[in-house]
Write an enzyme that holds these catalytic residues in place. Structure first.
Site, PDB file in Angstrom:
ATOM      1  N   GLY A 211      93.341 104.565  33.580  1.00  0.00           N
ATOM      2  CA  GLY A 211      94.356 103.907  32.769  1.00  0.00           C
ATOM      3  C   GLY A 211      95.473 103.371  33.627  1.00  0.00           C
ATOM      4  O   GLY A 211      95.549 103.634  34.829  1.00  0.00           O
ATOM      5  N   GLY A 216     100.240 108.765  31.657  1.00  0.00           N
ATOM      6  CA  GLY A 216     100.266 110.211  31.483  1.00  0.00           C
ATOM      7  C   GLY A 216      99.043 110.941  31.985  1.00  0.00           C
ATOM      8  O   GLY A 216      98.740 112.045  31.526  1.00  0.00           O
ATOM      9  N   HIS A 434     115.873  77.581  23.191  1.00  0.00           N
ATOM     10  CA  HIS A 434     114.541  78.014  23.645  1.00  0.00           C
ATOM     11  C   HIS A 434     114.110  79.268  22.888  1.00  0.00           C
ATOM     12  O   HIS A 434     113.009  79.320  22.318  1.00  0.00           O
ATOM     13  CB  HIS A 434     114.586  78.289  25.152  1.00  0.00           C
ATOM     14  CG  HIS A 434     113.272  78.680  25.745  1.00  0.00           C
ATOM     15  ND1 HIS A 434     112.483  77.810  26.470  1.00  0.00           N
ATOM     16  CD2 HIS A 434     112.579  79.855  25.713  1.00  0.00           C
ATOM     17  CE1 HIS A 434     111.380  78.425  26.861  1.00  0.00           C
ATOM     18  NE2 HIS A 434     111.422  79.684  26.412  1.00  0.00           N
ATOM     19  N   GLU A 435     114.981  80.279  22.869  1.00  0.00           N
ATOM     20  CA  GLU A 435     114.630  81.532  22.197  1.00  0.00           C
ATOM     21  C   GLU A 435     114.566  81.357  20.686  1.00  0.00           C
ATOM     22  O   GLU A 435     113.737  81.991  20.019  1.00  0.00           O
ATOM     23  CB  GLU A 435     115.634  82.639  22.565  1.00  0.00           C
ATOM     24  CG  GLU A 435     115.735  82.953  24.050  1.00  0.00           C
ATOM     25  CD  GLU A 435     114.408  83.279  24.697  1.00  0.00           C
ATOM     26  OE1 GLU A 435     113.495  83.763  23.996  1.00  0.00           O
ATOM     27  OE2 GLU A 435     114.267  83.044  25.915  1.00  0.00           O
TER      28      GLU A 435
END
Length: 598
Positions: A211, A216, A434-435
């Site tokens: 992973g 973890g 833009h956002e």
């Protein structure tokens, strides 16, 4: 041998110091004992004029000079013969003041006297150089034995450095309930090594955790050891490899020797791809290959009844050698992914915030929905960063704004600008539109928004829109198309508003390109290519045809995005203006603003 030199190193240094001091003292003693009779300069002149002097020894840097008197052997010798003569007795020597005038040597030649430039003062530097010449052979012998010691036995695996007592339990592992159920058998096996004999099941010797970094893997391995109450033996695979051939294999054998001594136990080998990478015919005699062979031999050499379970961890399972993954070795493979459900991320937030002072305004639901793709380690970093930000502001509790600032710092890889801008400059206006384009595209396409921000950072990133991901683990072809349109929304908004475009969409374009590639080549969503994984057939495919498909799809989706925003650009205008004032807005606030102006 290494321990021998380490033990007696101090004695060796002390010996060399004593040797140097002794040499200096001896030279000074010899110089004092051989010092000739001192006579006045008048006596020297009298000896010179009476023809009694054989040779004068002087140094321009010294106050005194020495001379020898003719004796029975030298009185009939020539100048050259007297220079070779070396049998002067102490009574033949005299010492007087050195006159240091220009015609000094000329006067001596008139009286048929040899002149030699020589110093009789003890030379400490020469003594030190002599001592160094004595030290050098000892040093090379010491260095040689040290290298031999390291190559043959140095850097051995130390038992006390490897064995740990784990206090981690499964309750400390948040967000991996399914994985915990899958590894519970290891705990049962540690407590009952004969598990499976009744049904004839073969219990795996090795378990491979794979992973992304921070998901973890190490924590889960420690939890297994903690639940089973057995020693946790940790080893990073890179520690096996050294410049000395055969040392890696030796360390592997030592590791398993220690494990057998402390069984039952868990052996955890982190970053196992460092030694377990795929081999080629050219690697058959390499240090990595020998180390891997030793690991395979050790895993083949014990059975699960010994109570030893080997857990390997890697970020790159596809890079591992097939021999490592075959039955009887790491034949149980468990993928540990970042949490996809925002509810799990909320649990992680709660876990890491439980011992910290938290303000009542903290909305973990909204915060968790912003962090799609974040691992447990990422969330721990956000929590720690938010605590630091609160401390820097001399505040006693962590607020929602602290956590949002910490999120921005992790996402943007930089700090927020120190001062809030009071004037709307051109860059800030471009960022706002833009956002707003991203946010309005998300709203119109039915994608939930968690937060939008135009607060600049020191890394140069001007803002971002955080969307909430779907609870479903499956994505449709329309999900892909909508995600790409949202990414194009920023560039489209700039073009509509300003009639030109900037470099601000570079990251959006990269993400959109990745999605288009997967849409066409991996998931079989494209009608022209059908249900084919183009990556498998890549060598048979026309590259130009694939690139044409990518380009056509990109242009089509951008055109659709432009049309969508042009028809609803009043929403972009309203939201952009609001962002210029507020700088950051929650998803609920954005939805309310857009609903009111729809």
């Amino acid at each position: 041998m290494k321990s021998f030199f380490k033990k007696y190193k101090g004695y060796f240094i002390a010996f060399m110091i004593v040797l140097i001091v002794t040499l200096i003292c001896v030279e000074n003693y010899v110089a004092e004992e051989t010092k000739p009779e001192y006579v006045s300069y008048e006596q020297y002149q009298e000896d010179l004029k009476s023809g009694k002097i054989d040779t004068v020894y002087y140094s321009a840097d010294e106050e005194y000079m020495r001379y020898t008197l003719l004796n029975e052997d030298t009185k009939d010798m020539t100048l050259e013969e007297r220079l070779e003569y070396d049998k002067y007795e102490k009574d033949d020597w005299r010492m007087t003041m050195y006159p240091a005038y220009e015609d000094f040597r000329k006067d001596l030649m008139e009286y048929d006297v040899n002149v030699v430039v020589r110093s009789f003062t003890p030379n400490t530097l020469a003594v030190l150089m002599s001592a160094v010449m004595l030290v050098i052979p000892f040093y090379f012998v010491f260095a040689m034995f040290t290298l031999i010691s390291k190559a043959t036995g140095g850097g051995a695996v130390k038992e006390e450095d490897l064995i740990q007592k784990s206090n981690v339990k499964f309750t400390d592992v948040v967000g991996h309930d399914e994985v915990i159920e899958d590894v519970q058998f290891i705990v049962n096996l540690m407590k009952n090594p004969k598990l499976g004999e009744v049904t004839g099941a073969r219990v795996p010797k090795g378990v491979l955790f794979s992973g992304e970094p921070g998901t973890g893997k190490t924590l889960l391995a420690k939890a297994i050891a903690g639940e089973a109450d057995v020693p946790f033996i940790y080893m990073n695979a890179s520690s096996f490899i050294e410049m000395y051939v055969g040392l890696g294999a030796k360390r592997v054998r030592e590791l398993f020797k220690i494990a057998r001594k402390h069984k039952p136990c868990i052996i955890f080998i982190d970053e196992i791809d460092a030694v377990g990478g795929k081999r080629t015919s050219r690697d058959s005699h390499s240090e990595n290959s020998q180390t891997l062979n030793a690991l395979l031999q050790e895993m083949d050499g014990f059975n699960t009844s010994e109570g030893i379970i080997v857990i390997g961890a890697t970020n790159m399972p596809d890079k591992l050698d097939k021999a490592l993954l075959r039955a009887g070795r790491f034949d149980r493979k468990i993928m540990i992914n970042p949490p996809k459900d925002w509810r799990v991320r909320k649990q992680l937030f709660e876990h890491y915030l439980k011992d910290k002072p938290v303000s009542s305004d903290v909305d973990l639901d909204v915060l968790s929905k912003q962090l799609s793709g974040f691992t447990g380690a990422d969330i721990e970093s956000v929590v720690n960063e938010s605590a630091l930000i609160a401390a820097m502001h001399n505040e006693e509790v962590i607020t929602n704004s602290h956590i949002e600032e910490a999120i921005d710092k992790v996402v943007f890889k930089g700090n927020r600008s120190k001062e809030k801008e009071t004037e709307v400059n051109t860059d800030k206006k471009i960022v706002a539109y833009h956002e707003a384009g991203h946010a309005v595209a998300s709203y119109l396409l039915g994608i939930d928004i968690a937060r939008a921000s135009i607060i600049s950072s020191t890394s140069g990133v001007g803002g971002a829109v955080f969307n909430q991901e779907s609870d479903s683990q499956f994505l449709t072809n329309m999900d892909f198309r909508n995600k790409i349109k949202v990414l194009y929304g920023g560039r489209a908004s700039e073009e509509i508003k300003f009639g030109t475009v900037t470099t601000g969409a570079s990251n959006d374009i990269t993400q959109a390109t990745n999605l288009i590639q997967k849409y066409v080549q991996r998931y079989g969503f494209d009608d022209d290519f059908g249900l084919l994984d183009i990556n498998v057939l890549e060598r048979y495919m026309d590259t130009d045809k694939i690139m044409t498909k990518f380009s056509t799809m990109s242009k089509s989706l951008y055109s659709e995005t432009m049309k969508l925003l042009q028809e609803n650009y009043n929403l972009v205008e309203v939201l952009a203006q609001k962002l210029l004032v507020m700088e950051t807005l929650t998803g609920d606030s954005i939805k309310e603003i857009l609903e009111m102006n729809k």
